[in-house]
Design a protein around this motif. Structure first.
Motif, mmCIF file in Angstrom:
data_model
loop_
_atom_site.group_PDB
_atom_site.id
_atom_site.type_symbol
_atom_site.label_atom_id
_atom_site.label_comp_id
_atom_site.label_asym_id
_atom_site.label_seq_id
_atom_site.Cartn_x
_atom_site.Cartn_y
_atom_site.Cartn_z
ATOM 1 N N UNK A 71 0.774 -1.193 0.091
ATOM 2 C CA UNK A 71 0.133 0.121 0.038
ATOM 3 C C UNK A 71 0.923 1.337 0.037
ATOM 4 N N UNK A 72 1.973 1.306 -0.721
ATOM 5 C CA UNK A 72 2.823 2.400 -0.893
ATOM 6 C C UNK A 72 3.706 2.633 0.046
ATOM 7 N N UNK A 73 3.876 1.617 1.066
ATOM 8 C CA UNK A 73 4.909 2.038 2.159
ATOM 9 C C UNK A 73 5.824 0.742 2.350
ATOM 10 N N UNK A 74 6.937 1.006 2.972
ATOM 11 C CA UNK A 74 7.786 -0.252 3.346
ATOM 12 C C UNK A 74 7.376 -0.791 4.428
ATOM 13 N N UNK A 75 7.404 -2.250 4.583
ATOM 14 C CA UNK A 75 6.903 -3.063 5.606
ATOM 15 C C UNK A 75 7.915 -3.387 6.474
ATOM 16 N N UNK A 76 9.286 -3.108 6.357
ATOM 17 C CA UNK A 76 10.391 -3.566 7.132
ATOM 18 C C UNK A 76 11.027 -4.926 6.709
ATOM 19 N N UNK A 77 10.351 -5.625 5.744
ATOM 20 C CA UNK A 77 10.848 -6.885 5.388
ATOM 21 C C UNK A 77 11.631 -6.325 3.974
ATOM 22 N N UNK A 78 12.433 -7.411 3.568
ATOM 23 C CA UNK A 78 13.407 -7.370 2.343
ATOM 24 C C UNK A 78 12.498 -6.757 1.114
ATOM 25 N N UNK A 79 13.457 -5.699 0.558
ATOM 26 C CA UNK A 79 12.886 -4.946 -0.816
ATOM 27 C C UNK A 79 13.655 -5.585 -1.910
ATOM 28 N N UNK A 80 13.022 -6.243 -2.699
ATOM 29 C CA UNK A 80 13.597 -6.771 -3.980
ATOM 30 C C UNK A 80 13.265 -5.830 -5.188
ATOM 31 N N UNK A 81 14.504 -5.285 -5.703
ATOM 32 C CA UNK A 81 14.256 -4.392 -6.801
ATOM 33 C C UNK A 81 15.060 -4.912 -7.980
ATOM 34 N N UNK A 82 14.402 -4.951 -9.104
ATOM 35 C CA UNK A 82 15.029 -5.634 -10.378
ATOM 36 C C UNK A 82 14.941 -4.485 -11.584
ATOM 37 N N UNK A 83 15.940 -4.748 -12.393
ATOM 38 C CA UNK A 83 15.872 -3.858 -13.826
ATOM 39 C C UNK A 83 16.358 -4.819 -14.854
ATOM 40 N N UNK A 84 15.463 -4.988 -15.477
ATOM 41 C CA UNK A 84 15.878 -5.833 -16.910
ATOM 42 C C UNK A 84 16.524 -5.397 -17.626
ATOM 43 N N UNK A 85 17.605 -6.027 -18.341
ATOM 44 C CA UNK A 85 18.616 -5.855 -19.499
ATOM 45 C C UNK A 85 17.501 -5.698 -20.840
ATOM 46 N N UNK A 86 17.684 -4.802 -21.469
ATOM 47 C CA UNK A 86 16.618 -4.765 -22.837
ATOM 48 C C UNK A 86 17.703 -4.530 -24.168
ATOM 49 N N UNK A 87 18.890 -4.197 -23.956
ATOM 50 C CA UNK A 87 19.540 -3.791 -25.158
ATOM 51 C C UNK A 87 21.088 -4.410 -25.210
ATOM 52 N N UNK A 88 20.966 -5.596 -24.478
ATOM 53 C CA UNK A 88 22.551 -6.357 -24.556
ATOM 54 C C UNK A 88 22.871 -6.667 -26.035
ATOM 55 N N UNK A 89 24.083 -6.516 -26.506
ATOM 56 C CA UNK A 89 24.497 -7.119 -27.762
ATOM 57 C C UNK A 89 25.603 -7.860 -27.764
ATOM 58 N N UNK A 90 25.419 -8.925 -27.120
ATOM 59 C CA UNK A 90 26.733 -9.590 -26.745
ATOM 60 C C UNK A 90 27.550 -10.158 -28.192
ATOM 61 N N UNK A 91 27.050 -9.990 -29.296
ATOM 62 C CA UNK A 91 27.991 -10.418 -30.362
ATOM 63 C C UNK A 91 29.056 -9.389 -30.399
ATOM 64 N N UNK A 92 28.986 -8.066 -29.920
ATOM 65 C CA UNK A 92 30.110 -6.949 -29.853
ATOM 66 C C UNK A 92 31.319 -7.399 -29.176
ATOM 67 N N UNK A 93 31.006 -8.636 -28.366
ATOM 68 C CA UNK A 93 32.233 -8.953 -27.389
ATOM 69 C C UNK A 93 32.579 -10.343 -27.879
ATOM 70 N N UNK A 94 32.171 -10.626 -28.921
ATOM 71 C CA UNK A 94 32.527 -12.448 -29.408
ATOM 72 C C UNK A 94 34.151 -12.100 -29.581
#
Length: 338
Positions: A71-94
């Motif tokens: 409900x918009x407030x921290x609960x005191x329990x662990x907060x999980x934050x995630x940021x998904x990668x969308x623009x990785x070009x692994x071929x650039x490093x081959x």
């Protein structure tokens, strides 16, 4: 180590070319108003692809809150934050699969673990810092409730302290296929006295350790810093008056404990090691090779390290503040009798 802090503990996870990066926060006080909209502005300052002075890798860096908020407030329990990668070009490093990049952690990671992720450096990539910024945003939001603020800025690029010339220094290096470093200043305002623990938990030591933990940071100054070595004691000491001090050469910290003044810090950031200029290196078998890194990289990583430095400082200050809060009850009248 992937975890920072004692009372406010942050663990970051993920790699540059993995599915996602993020952080888990344990120890955040309950009842703090927190939403994606509160965190996102901090990440927007760090994200790539925002101008021609930074890497052209396009990442939205949209954060998701997985847990610890109700409900918009921290609960005191662990907060999980995630940021998904969308623009990785692994071929650039081959072409780098069997080569060590000069100035990077490629060789040291391989010597430590016997395996490395050649795709952008994996965990050693600057992209890992997005998780730190997300967690630091939560810390900064908590600190705001105690009227503590942290502001960072670029004060020098490639030895030039004229802000009008910063862009020119970066562009000239980029156009030559090279890179430049810079100096960042941090000012922590509103920090109460008493934070930090002697002997091995000194506030300046904790801040220095956290800030030196940022990839690319090669030096730290607190207060007068290196200039103190060229001063007399009569010059460097900060005379005391009722209610404060006449100067701040100590940078707001004495004996490893905050003294109530602004905490002033400077960070030296090295040039981006990924450059288009040919360099000598070796391959996995130790054979001499020539390397041109190429790919999408910042010509000056100092620009995007500013919000990372603010985040790391926020994590340390909040952690020490929560540690100091533990003493509060024992300092109340009569508590010495317990």
């Amino acid at each position: 180590m992937n975890t920072l802090g004692r009372s406010f503990r942050v663990t970051t996870f993920g790699e540059s070319h993995g599915a996602a990066i993020g952080a888990v926060i344990d120890g955040c006080p309950p009842g703090v108003q927190l939403s994606v909209e509160d965190i996102q502005p901090f990440l927007d300052r760090r994200k790539p692809g925002t101008s021609d002075l930074v890497t052209p890798r396009r990442e939205s860096d949209l954060v998701e809150i997985l847990s610890g908020v109700f409900q918009g407030k921290t609960t005191g329990t662990p907060i999980g934050l995630i940021i998904r990668n969308q623009s990785a070009r692994s071929s650039d490093y081959e072409h780098l699969r069997d080569l060590f990049r000069p100035g990077h952690a490629d060789r040291t990671y391989f010597e430590k673990y016997g395996i490395r992720d050649h795709r952008g450096g994996g965990r050693s990539s600057g992209r890992e810092t997005a998780g730190r910024v997300a967690a630091g945003a939560v810390a900064a939001i908590c600190l705001k409730r105690r009227n503590i603020s942290i502001v960072g800025k670029i004060v020098e690029i490639h030895g030039n302290s004229d802000p009008v010339m910063f862009e020119q220094e970066i562009r000239e290096a980029r156009d030559r296929g090279d890179s430049v470093g810079g100096i960042i200043s941090l000012t922590i305002t509103g920090c109460p006295s008493g934070l930090g623990d002697p002997v091995f938990g000194k506030l300046d030591g904790l801040l220095a350790g956290a800030l030196m933990g940022i990839g690319g940071v090669k030096g730290i100054e607190i207060g007068a810093g290196y200039a103190a070595a060229r001063m007399f004691g009569s010059e460097h000491n900060d005379p005391m008056i009722p209610g404060g001090y006449l100067s701040n050469n100590a940078g707001g910290i004495l004996g490893g404990i905050s003294n109530g003044q602004d905490i002033s810090i400077k960070l030296a950031v090295k040039p981006t090691p990924s450059i288009c200029t040919p360099q000598s290196t070796i391959d996995l078998e130790g054979n001499p090779r020539t390397i041109v890194v190429g790919g999408r990289h910042d010509p000056c990583i100092a620009l995007r390290i500013v919000p990372v430095a603010e985040a790391m400082a926020a994590l340390v200050i909040l952690d020490t503040l929560l540690e100091q809060d533990k003493y509060a009850a024992w300092r109340e009248p009569g508590s010495q009798e317990l």
